[in-house]
Design an enzyme around this catalytic site. Structure first.
Site, PDB file in Angstrom:
ATOM      1  N   HIS A   1       0.825  -1.216   0.000  1.00 26.95           N
ATOM      2  CA  HIS A   1       0.000   0.000   0.000  1.00 26.95           C
ATOM      3  C   HIS A   1       0.855   1.262   0.000  1.00 26.95           C
ATOM      4  O   HIS A   1       0.332   2.353  -0.211  1.00 26.95           O
ATOM      5  CB  HIS A   1      -1.006  -0.018   1.168  1.00 26.95           C
ATOM      6  CG  HIS A   1      -0.446   0.348   2.498  1.00 26.95           C
ATOM      7  ND1 HIS A   1      -0.090  -0.594   3.444  1.00 26.95           N
ATOM      8  CD2 HIS A   1      -0.181   1.543   3.055  1.00 26.95           C
ATOM      9  CE1 HIS A   1       0.364   0.037   4.518  1.00 26.95           C
ATOM     10  NE2 HIS A   1       0.316   1.319   4.309  1.00 26.95           N
TER      11      HIS A   1
ATOM     12  N   ASP B   1       0.582  -7.663   2.117  1.00 26.44           N
ATOM     13  CA  ASP B   1       0.799  -6.237   1.853  1.00 26.44           C
ATOM     14  C   ASP B   1       2.296  -5.930   1.773  1.00 26.44           C
ATOM     15  O   ASP B   1       2.838  -5.232   2.619  1.00 26.44           O
ATOM     16  CB  ASP B   1       0.108  -5.447   2.983  1.00 26.44           C
ATOM     17  CG  ASP B   1       0.161  -3.944   2.779  1.00 26.44           C
ATOM     18  OD1 ASP B   1       0.589  -3.513   1.693  1.00 26.44           O
ATOM     19  OD2 ASP B   1      -0.214  -3.223   3.707  1.00 26.44           O
TER      20      ASP B   1
ATOM     21  N   SER C   1       4.286   3.016   8.184  1.00 22.12           N
ATOM     22  CA  SER C   1       3.787   2.042   7.235  1.00 22.12           C
ATOM     23  C   SER C   1       4.939   1.512   6.399  1.00 22.12           C
ATOM     24  O   SER C   1       5.796   2.282   5.964  1.00 22.12           O
ATOM     25  CB  SER C   1       2.808   2.753   6.294  1.00 22.12           C
ATOM     26  OG  SER C   1       1.513   2.327   6.504  1.00 22.12           O
TER      27      SER C   1
END
Ligand code: NAG
Ligand code: NAG
Ligand code: NAG
Ligand code: NAG
Length: 341
Positions: free
Chosen positions: A133, A188, A287
């Site tokens: 992402h 991810d 992230s």
């Protein structure tokens, strides 16, 4: 008012500059497709040859070692080293040479503005592993390695100064093909191929991947203590200038699913669940950054990458909500299948 957001907002924040400032307390996922950005360098990868299996059986491990690319991975006298065995953990700021595999990712916005958002981990001289992402529909300008204090050109801790940070552009992006086909955060992860090989130093070093049976078996012990690190810094926040670190405990998958119902039977094997302590949790770290664990094998201790920071609350203060990390072991086949010299 607590702004409860998911980690993917890190990217959204920098691209839209305000979305995340709004209060959203529903569990609705903020979808990266709201973000306009050219698709750049995103190469759709071949579907994986082997079915990835969680079983840490010997067959699986022999298969891993059958990849020629295993020789590209740094060995344990190079990767995930402890710089000082006497070090006492517990502080919030890292020392200048801790977590030296951590990379910062710089993006170019549609406006032309350049901002840092996600993080990644150096796994070989040529590759940084980050979250899918963090790359989907975004334009990456470059990756920065060896940073510690984001505000200074030359970083010094006491008398120890690091070499200048290394900025390197990304020549290819590979996204785990099953990412988001069926389930949101399954797999991810993405590989960033660097334009030129990185030379290791005390401040830029790779993390070990858990490719041996000894290490694979340790990745999901429900008693694990993991470490995460990063700057957690975005354009709108005045967060840390100095790389921060945090120890978080594993949360057994059953407990985790009660608190994070987004996990399904299908995605559970692809998740490591950890943290969830009020005021801590995923406040530290970015992230795409690393979830690492120390493992001692044959009397040598190294850091191993077990997860990639994927999903959680960006703004903290929500006790009992663990963060979700893309679990590395079921993705090892794909990683080994997709790195080159
Ligand atoms: C990326 O952008 C394309 C084209 O705008 C869109 O169709 C796709 O859904 C986006 N992908 C994600 C994951 O948001
Ligand atoms: C580990 O890798 C380094 C650098 O490639 C090499 O010099 C060293 O001999 C290797 N050590 C072992 C035990 O294989
Ligand atoms: C790791 O996960 C697998 C599959 O969920 C499970 O069979 C195994 O017992 C787990 N190992 C540990 C140490 O928790
Ligand atoms: C640990 O040592 C044993 C015996 O020398 C060896 O067979 C094994 O491969 C070693 N394990 C690792 C992960 O290096």
């Amino acid at each position: 008012m607590i702004c409860v957001e998911y980690l993917r907002c890190t990217v959204l924040i920098v691209l839209t500059m305000n979305i995340c400032a709004q209060k959203t307390k529903s569990d609705t996922m903020l979808n990266a497709k709201n973000v306009n950005g050219p698709l750049q360098n995103i190469q759709k990868t071949q579907s994986i040859k082997q079915e990835t299996s969680l079983n840490s059986n010997d067959k699986n491990i022999m298969e891993l070692n059958a990849y020629n690319s295993v020789t590209l991975l740094p060995n344990r006298s190079v990767c995930g080293l402890l710089s000082d065995e006497e070090r006492i953990f517990g502080g919030e700021s890292t020392d200048i040479d801790e977590f030296p595999w951590l990379a910062r990712i710089k993006y170019v916005l549609d406006s032309g503005k350049e901002v840092y958002a996600c993080a990644g981990s150096l796994i070989t001289q040529n590759y940084v592993l980050t979250a899918a992402h963090c790359v989907v529909n975004l334009t990456i300008k470059e990756v920065r390695l060896g940073d510690w204090n984001t505000e200074t050109e030359t970083d010094c801790q006491g008398r120890v100064c690091s070499d200048p940070a290394v900025d390197v552009s990304v020549s290819q992006v590979k996204i785990f093909p099953e990412y988001r086909k069926s389930d949101t955060f399954k797999g991810d992860v993405a590989l960033l191929r660097l334009q030129k090989p990185i030379y290791y130093s005390d401040f830029v070093r790779p993390i070990c991947l858990p490719i041996t049976d000894d290490t694979i078996r340790q990745d999901n012990s429900s008693k694990s203590i993991y470490w995460t690190a990063g700057w957690g810094k975005t354009e709108n926040e005045n967060k840390a200038n100095i790389k921060q670190k945090l120890a978080i405990s594993a949360v057994p998958i059953g407990d985790c699913r009660n608190k994070q119902p987004i996990i399904t039977d299908k995605t559970a094997p692809f998740v490591i669940c950890a943290g969830g302590v009020a005021g801590k949790d995923t406040c530290v770290g970015d992230s795409g950054g690393s979830l690492v664990k120390q493992m001692t094998i044959n009397k040598t201790t190294n850091w191993f990458l077990v997860g990639v920071t994927s999903y959680g609350y960006r703004f903290c203060g929500s006790e009992g909500r663990p963060g979700l990390y893309a679990r590395i072991t079921p993705l090892l086949h794909w990683i080994l299948n997709n790195i080159e010299d």
